[in-house]
Design a protein around this motif. Structure first.
Motif, short mmCIF file in Angstrom:
data_model
loop_
_atom_site.label_atom_id
_atom_site.label_comp_id
_atom_site.label_asym_id
_atom_site.label_seq_id
_atom_site.Cartn_x
_atom_site.Cartn_y
_atom_site.Cartn_z
N GLU A 69 0.86 -1.18 0.00
CA GLU A 69 0.00 0.00 0.00
C GLU A 69 0.89 1.23 0.00
O GLU A 69 1.83 1.32 0.79
CB GLU A 69 -0.89 0.00 1.24
CG GLU A 69 -1.79 1.21 1.30
CD GLU A 69 -2.67 1.22 2.54
OE1 GLU A 69 -3.33 2.25 2.75
OE2 GLU A 69 -2.69 0.23 3.29
N ASP A 70 0.60 2.17 -0.89
CA ASP A 70 1.38 3.40 -0.97
C ASP A 70 0.47 4.51 -1.49
O ASP A 70 0.02 4.45 -2.64
CB ASP A 70 2.58 3.21 -1.89
CG ASP A 70 3.50 4.42 -1.94
OD1 ASP A 70 3.55 5.17 -0.94
OD2 ASP A 70 4.16 4.60 -2.98
N ASN A 71 0.21 5.50 -0.65
CA ASN A 71 -0.62 6.66 -1.04
C ASN A 71 -1.95 6.25 -1.65
O ASN A 71 -2.32 6.71 -2.73
CB ASN A 71 0.14 7.56 -2.02
CG ASN A 71 1.34 8.22 -1.38
OD1 ASN A 71 1.31 8.54 -0.19
ND2 ASN A 71 2.39 8.41 -2.15
N ASP A 72 -2.67 5.39 -0.97
CA ASP A 72 -3.99 4.91 -1.40
C ASP A 72 -3.96 4.13 -2.71
O ASP A 72 -4.97 4.02 -3.40
CB ASP A 72 -4.99 6.06 -1.50
CG ASP A 72 -5.26 6.70 -0.15
OD1 ASP A 72 -5.26 5.96 0.86
OD2 ASP A 72 -5.47 7.92 -0.09
N LEU A 73 -2.81 3.60 -3.06
CA LEU A 73 -2.69 2.67 -4.18
C LEU A 73 -2.25 1.33 -3.61
O LEU A 73 -1.37 1.26 -2.76
CB LEU A 73 -1.67 3.15 -5.22
CG LEU A 73 -2.11 4.29 -6.11
CD1 LEU A 73 -0.98 4.69 -7.05
CD2 LEU A 73 -3.35 3.94 -6.90
N TYR A 74 -2.87 0.27 -4.09
CA TYR A 74 -2.63 -1.06 -3.58
C TYR A 74 -2.09 -1.92 -4.72
O TYR A 74 -2.69 -1.96 -5.80
CB TYR A 74 -3.92 -1.66 -3.02
CG TYR A 74 -4.61 -0.67 -2.11
CD1 TYR A 74 -4.18 -0.46 -0.81
CD2 TYR A 74 -5.68 0.10 -2.58
CE1 TYR A 74 -4.79 0.48 0.01
CE2 TYR A 74 -6.30 1.04 -1.77
CZ TYR A 74 -5.85 1.23 -0.47
OH TYR A 74 -6.44 2.16 0.33
N THR A 75 -0.96 -2.56 -4.50
CA THR A 75 -0.31 -3.35 -5.53
C THR A 75 -0.17 -4.79 -5.05
O THR A 75 0.27 -5.05 -3.95
CB THR A 75 1.07 -2.77 -5.87
OG1 THR A 75 0.92 -1.41 -6.27
CG2 THR A 75 1.72 -3.55 -7.01
N PHE A 76 -0.57 -5.70 -5.92
CA PHE A 76 -0.53 -7.13 -5.63
C PHE A 76 0.28 -7.82 -6.73
O PHE A 76 0.10 -7.52 -7.91
CB PHE A 76 -1.95 -7.72 -5.64
CG PHE A 76 -2.89 -7.02 -4.72
CD1 PHE A 76 -3.08 -7.47 -3.42
CD2 PHE A 76 -3.61 -5.91 -5.16
CE1 PHE A 76 -3.96 -6.82 -2.59
CE2 PHE A 76 -4.49 -5.25 -4.31
CZ PHE A 76 -4.66 -5.71 -3.02
N VAL A 77 1.11 -8.74 -6.33
CA VAL A 77 1.82 -9.58 -7.30
C VAL A 77 1.37 -11.01 -7.04
O VAL A 77 1.49 -11.53 -5.94
CB VAL A 77 3.36 -9.46 -7.16
CG1 VAL A 77 4.05 -10.40 -8.16
CG2 VAL A 77 3.79 -8.02 -7.39
#
Length: 81
Positions: A69-77
């Motif tokens: 999670e970074d600045n209301d962005l969510y990244t999934f791998v």
């Protein structure tokens, strides 16, 4: 994301502007088109994805390699097994 980071993934899904349920539906669609062993990187701005995507990945038996999670962005791998 740098050029070298892109090489880690076979498919990159930008769902930053999508709201529930679209990030999960797009993730499912992308994974259905991928080969076993390939990696998908999903970025979304929908906080519901923090619950939805890991639950789906566990349900189908794929691997959630990372979640950030970074600045209301969510990244999934995700790796398709």
């Amino acid at each position: 994301m740098t050029i070298n980071e892109h090489k880690q993934y076979d498919v990159i899904l930008n769902a930053r502007k999508d709201r529930c349920p679209m990030p999960l539906l797009k993730t499912k669609l992308s994974l259905s088109k991928m080969q076993v062993g390939e990696r998908l990187c999903v970025t979304t701005g929908d906080s519901g994805s923090l619950k939805d995507i890991p639950q789906y990945v566990a349900l189908v038996g794929f691997s959630l390699l990372s979640m950030n999670e970074d600045n209301d962005l969510y990244t999934f791998v995700i790796q398709k097994n």
